[in-house]
Design a protein around this motif. Structure first.
Motif, PDB file in Angstrom:
ATOM      1  N   ALA A  77       0.562  -1.202  -0.097  1.00 51.16           N
ATOM      2  CA  ALA A  77       0.264  -0.183   0.294  1.00 51.16           C
ATOM      3  C   ALA A  77       0.943   0.980  -0.010  1.00 51.16           C
ATOM      4  N   PHE A  78       2.029   1.054   0.707  1.00 52.37           N
ATOM      5  CA  PHE A  78       2.969   2.370   0.081  1.00 52.37           C
ATOM      6  C   PHE A  78       3.587   2.406  -0.669  1.00 52.37           C
ATOM      7  N   PHE A  79       4.128   1.713  -1.724  1.00 51.89           N
ATOM      8  CA  PHE A  79       4.328   1.349  -2.463  1.00 51.89           C
ATOM      9  C   PHE A  79       3.642   1.377  -4.046  1.00 51.89           C
ATOM     10  N   ASN A  80       4.111   2.478  -5.104  1.00 58.36           N
ATOM     11  CA  ASN A  80       3.707   2.405  -6.314  1.00 58.36           C
ATOM     12  C   ASN A  80       4.131   1.982  -7.928  1.00 58.36           C
ATOM     13  N   ASN A  81       5.328   1.456  -6.694  1.00 58.30           N
ATOM     14  CA  ASN A  81       6.109   0.510  -8.367  1.00 58.30           C
ATOM     15  C   ASN A  81       5.851  -0.890  -8.706  1.00 58.30           C
ATOM     16  N   PRO A  82       5.402  -1.799  -9.655  1.00 62.93           N
ATOM     17  CA  PRO A  82       4.793  -2.735 -10.318  1.00 62.93           C
ATOM     18  C   PRO A  82       5.285  -3.312  -9.391  1.00 62.93           C
ATOM     19  N   TYR A  83       7.056  -3.497  -9.979  1.00 64.05           N
ATOM     20  CA  TYR A  83       7.579  -4.751  -9.361  1.00 64.05           C
ATOM     21  C   TYR A  83       7.857  -4.914  -7.720  1.00 64.05           C
ATOM     22  N   VAL A  84       7.692  -3.806  -7.357  1.00 60.01           N
ATOM     23  CA  VAL A  84       8.156  -3.892  -5.726  1.00 60.01           C
ATOM     24  C   VAL A  84       6.399  -4.694  -5.552  1.00 60.01           C
ATOM     25  N   SER A  85       5.184  -4.026  -6.045  1.00 59.32           N
ATOM     26  CA  SER A  85       4.314  -5.110  -5.513  1.00 59.32           C
ATOM     27  C   SER A  85       4.361  -6.840  -5.654  1.00 59.32           C
ATOM     28  N   LEU A  86       5.304  -6.770  -7.198  1.00 61.37           N
ATOM     29  CA  LEU A  86       5.418  -8.405  -8.000  1.00 61.37           C
ATOM     30  C   LEU A  86       6.294  -8.978  -6.793  1.00 61.37           C
ATOM     31  N   GLY A  87       7.552  -8.359  -6.095  1.00 63.10           N
ATOM     32  CA  GLY A  87       8.391  -9.079  -5.357  1.00 63.10           C
ATOM     33  C   GLY A  87       7.009  -9.121  -3.736  1.00 63.10           C
ATOM     34  N   LEU A  88       6.327  -8.083  -3.479  1.00 62.90           N
ATOM     35  CA  LEU A  88       5.454  -8.543  -2.445  1.00 62.90           C
ATOM     36  C   LEU A  88       4.382  -9.942  -2.748  1.00 62.90           C
ATOM     37  N   LEU A  89       4.396  -9.365  -4.101  1.00 61.68           N
ATOM     38  CA  LEU A  89       3.243 -10.926  -4.465  1.00 61.68           C
ATOM     39  C   LEU A  89       3.739 -11.813  -4.549  1.00 61.68           C
ATOM     40  N   VAL A  90       5.220 -12.158  -4.059  1.00 67.49           N
ATOM     41  CA  VAL A  90       5.834 -13.333  -4.189  1.00 67.49           C
ATOM     42  C   VAL A  90       5.728 -13.991  -3.012  1.00 67.49           C
ATOM     43  N   VAL A  91       6.296 -13.293  -2.039  1.00 74.78           N
ATOM     44  CA  VAL A  91       5.706 -13.670  -0.214  1.00 74.78           C
ATOM     45  C   VAL A  91       4.199 -13.893  -0.537  1.00 74.78           C
ATOM     46  N   SER A  92       2.981 -13.480  -0.861  1.00 70.56           N
ATOM     47  CA  SER A  92       1.868 -13.972  -0.873  1.00 70.56           C
ATOM     48  C   SER A  92       2.285 -15.016  -1.916  1.00 70.56           C
ATOM     49  N   GLY A  93       2.632 -15.314  -2.416  1.00 67.49           N
ATOM     50  CA  GLY A  93       1.602 -17.079  -3.055  1.00 67.49           C
ATOM     51  C   GLY A  93       2.584 -17.361  -2.066  1.00 67.49           C
ATOM     52  N   ILE A  94       3.985 -17.766  -1.473  1.00 72.36           N
ATOM     53  CA  ILE A  94       4.200 -18.813  -0.863  1.00 72.36           C
ATOM     54  C   ILE A  94       3.046 -18.647  -0.268  1.00 72.36           C
ATOM     55  N   GLY A  95       2.794 -17.862   1.004  1.00 65.70           N
ATOM     56  CA  GLY A  95       1.508 -18.103   1.688  1.00 65.70           C
ATOM     57  C   GLY A  95       0.270 -18.925   1.218  1.00 65.70           C
ATOM     58  N   THR A  96       0.182 -18.297  -0.256  1.00 62.65           N
ATOM     59  CA  THR A  96      -1.113 -18.731  -0.363  1.00 62.65           C
ATOM     60  C   THR A  96      -0.968 -20.755  -0.475  1.00 62.65           C
ATOM     61  N   GLY A  97       0.271 -21.276  -1.211  1.00 65.20           N
ATOM     62  CA  GLY A  97       0.818 -22.681  -1.208  1.00 65.20           C
ATOM     63  C   GLY A  97       1.043 -23.304  -0.050  1.00 65.20           C
ATOM     64  N   LEU A  98       1.240 -22.141   1.322  1.00 70.23           N
ATOM     65  CA  LEU A  98       1.223 -23.169   2.413  1.00 70.23           C
ATOM     66  C   LEU A  98      -0.647 -23.475   2.794  1.00 70.23           C
ATOM     67  N   VAL A  99      -1.448 -22.092   2.188  1.00 64.05           N
ATOM     68  CA  VAL A  99      -2.717 -22.334   2.864  1.00 64.05           C
ATOM     69  C   VAL A  99      -3.484 -23.792   2.244  1.00 64.05           C
ATOM     70  N   LEU A 100      -3.107 -23.829   0.761  1.00 57.97           N
ATOM     71  CA  LEU A 100      -4.470 -24.617   0.038  1.00 57.97           C
ATOM     72  C   LEU A 100      -4.065 -25.585   0.295  1.00 57.97           C
ATOM     73  N   PRO A 101      -3.063 -26.233  -0.252  1.00 54.50           N
ATOM     74  CA  PRO A 101      -2.811 -28.186   0.363  1.00 54.50           C
ATOM     75  C   PRO A 101      -3.232 -28.908   1.260  1.00 54.50           C
ATOM     76  N   CYS A 102      -3.419 -27.704   2.793  1.00 58.35           N
ATOM     77  CA  CYS A 102      -3.858 -27.287   3.782  1.00 58.35           C
ATOM     78  C   CYS A 102      -5.913 -27.823   4.147  1.00 58.35           C
ATOM     79  N   LEU A 103      -5.948 -26.894   3.351  1.00 57.60           N
ATOM     80  CA  LEU A 103      -7.409 -26.941   3.092  1.00 57.60           C
ATOM     81  C   LEU A 103      -7.988 -28.633   2.532  1.00 57.60           C
ATOM     82  N   ASN A 104      -7.452 -28.201   1.414  1.00 62.54           N
ATOM     83  CA  ASN A 104      -7.502 -29.059   0.155  1.00 62.54           C
ATOM     84  C   ASN A 104      -7.478 -30.635   1.274  1.00 62.54           C
ATOM     85  N   THR A 105      -6.603 -31.016   2.227  1.00 64.14           N
ATOM     86  CA  THR A 105      -6.647 -32.288   2.969  1.00 64.14           C
ATOM     87  C   THR A 105      -7.943 -32.376   3.718  1.00 64.14           C
ATOM     88  N   MET A 106      -8.023 -31.088   4.788  1.00 65.99           N
ATOM     89  CA  MET A 106      -8.875 -30.603   5.529  1.00 65.99           C
ATOM     90  C   MET A 106     -10.282 -31.489   5.163  1.00 65.99           C
TER      91      MET A 106
END
Length: 427
Positions: free
Chosen positions: A306-335
């Motif tokens: 929210a404090f950056f206006n550069n899409p490449y910074v947003s992309l780097g942060l989205l990589v971290v979010s992608g890791i988070g999504t990769g943690l969440v979805l397989p666990c939900l699938n199994t449960m």
């Protein structure tokens, strides 16, 4: 005759065949995201109309998935999956021919996308339910992790594939769908041997009654899990749409390079999903920890973005979010897949697939509407992820009724009930 028990060992060909189903399903959206700006220019549509290419695929899928789940429980999983794949491919033909031959193709392209969405309703979530039928315990968690990773791999490859195919002509991606759908349907038909159904079919009234009992006993954590999966994918596809538009409009990044850039956070999600599925086994406590942690990893980078206006910074942060999504979805699938008896697994898993699709459908238009106020947009999304993390922490009760602490508990109860029924019949 004794009921067929789920297989313990994972065999390559059946798992490979099932893994192609969600991979193909995800191509329906991700492969088109990089070419949406070109599509806007070629057929003269607005940014909002372009976003509906995603929405009109995902909404019909989300609405019809519960029906597909019921049909797969009442009949067989393959009877739903194979025709669904063929319908999916047919929708691609409709959209492709319209783009090729018509001067004003938008309405017919949308009709083709609706057909594809109806077909997609019988794909990924039913494949997950079938995996739940075929394997149990740690093998089930591993298989579902691989299937989710396949879903993620589709997200990684599809922007690149879509960009490469568009080098031929912008609508070529539509004609790729029937080819890959036919291949996937053939793999499922020949290599997946579905366990035989035992006992008599439930009437719709009995089936709905069983579902009501399931949600009465486990509704709080199941609905929390549904929400978490939906929000994770809503944010992922929304941010991808946002970055794609910014790269095109502000930085004039070419289609292929844009596809490569968009694949980076998806690769992070895919890799994390694969590792998570292999590690969680039957450990429900670990799954809860990873779900809460993953939702936090989705939300915190968005708050920072929210404090950056550069899409490449947003992309780097989205990589971290992608890791988070990769943690969440397989666990939900199994449960979720392990939460119920086989007789209701298709419907419970299908409802989960439904809300996932609706999350994907909502992402592009909502992020598109908020693009001019990125600080507000990212702050709202971070708050959503945070609320989901708090709900997961308090409402997923591991080790209690409704927490799903033993993935085999419901199957064992079902087997005991069938054994008692047979004994009474003999007496």
């Amino acid at each position: 005759m004794a009921a067929t028990k789920p297989k313990k060992a994972i065999h390559f060909l059946p798992l490979f065949a099932l893994a192609t189903v969600p991979l193909i399903m995800v191509l329906g959206n991700s492969m088109l995201i990089p070419i949406l700006p070109q599509m806007q220019e070629e057929i003269g549509i607005s940014k909002f109309q372009a976003s509906l290419v995603i929405t009109l695929f995902s909404v019909p899928a989300g609405v019809i998935i519960p029906l597909a789940g019921f049909l797969s429980d009442r009949y067989t999983r393959k009877v739903v999956i194979i025709p669904a794949l063929l319908l999916y491919g047919a929708g691609g033909v409709v959209a492709g021919v319209a783009a090729w031959l018509m001067d004003q193709p938008y309405a017919v392209i949308m009709a083709g996308r609706v057909l594809q969405g109806l077909g997609a309703a019988g794909t990924a979530s039913i494949a997950m339910a079938l995996a739940g039928d075929l394997w149990s315990g740690a093998s089930r968690a591993k298989a579902l992790g691989i299937i989710e990773a396949s879903n993620g791999l589709g997200k990684v490859l599809s922007p690149i594939i879509g960009s490469l195919i568009a080098l031929l002509f912008w609508y070529a991606a539509f004609f790729a769908f029937p080819i890959i759908c036919i291949l996937s349907a053939a793999l499922v038909y020949f290599f997946v041997k579905e366990p035989k159904k035992s006992g008599s079919k439930q009437s719709p009234k009995e089936y709905i009654g069983a579902l009501k009992k399931t949600f009465k006993a486990q509704g709080k954590w199941l609905l929390t899990a549904y929400l978490a999966g939906s929000i994770a994918l809503f944010i992922l596809f929304g941010v991808l749409f946002y970055i794609s538009q910014i790269l095109e409009e502000k930085y004039k990044v070419a289609d292929l390079m844009r596809g490569l850039i968009l694949s980076i956070p998806l690769l992070a999600m895919c890799t994390t999903s694969l590792v998570t599925g292999a590690k969680i086994k039957k450990n429900m406590r670990l799954m809860k920890i990873l779900i809460v942690s993953g939702l936090a990893l989705i939300g915190v980078p968005l708050a920072i973005a929210a404090f950056f206006n550069n899409p490449y910074v947003s992309l780097g942060l989205l990589v971290v979010s992608g890791i988070g999504t990769g943690l969440v979805l397989p666990c939900l699938n199994t449960m979720i897949t392990s939460a119920v008896q086989k007789a209701e697994r298709g419907a419970v898993t299908a409802l989960y697939g439904s809300v996932r699709f609706l999350g994907v459908a909502a992402g592009p238009p909502i992020f598109g509407a908020l693009m001019d106020t990125p600080k507000i947009m990212f702050s709202i999304m971070a708050a959503l992820a945070g609320v989901c993390a708090v709900m997961a922490f308090f409402l997923i009760q591991v080790g209690t009724e409704g927490g799903g602490s033993n993935p085999e508990r419901y199957e064992q109860i079902a087997q005991q009930q069938k054994l008692l029924t047979r004994r009474k019949a003999r007496a």
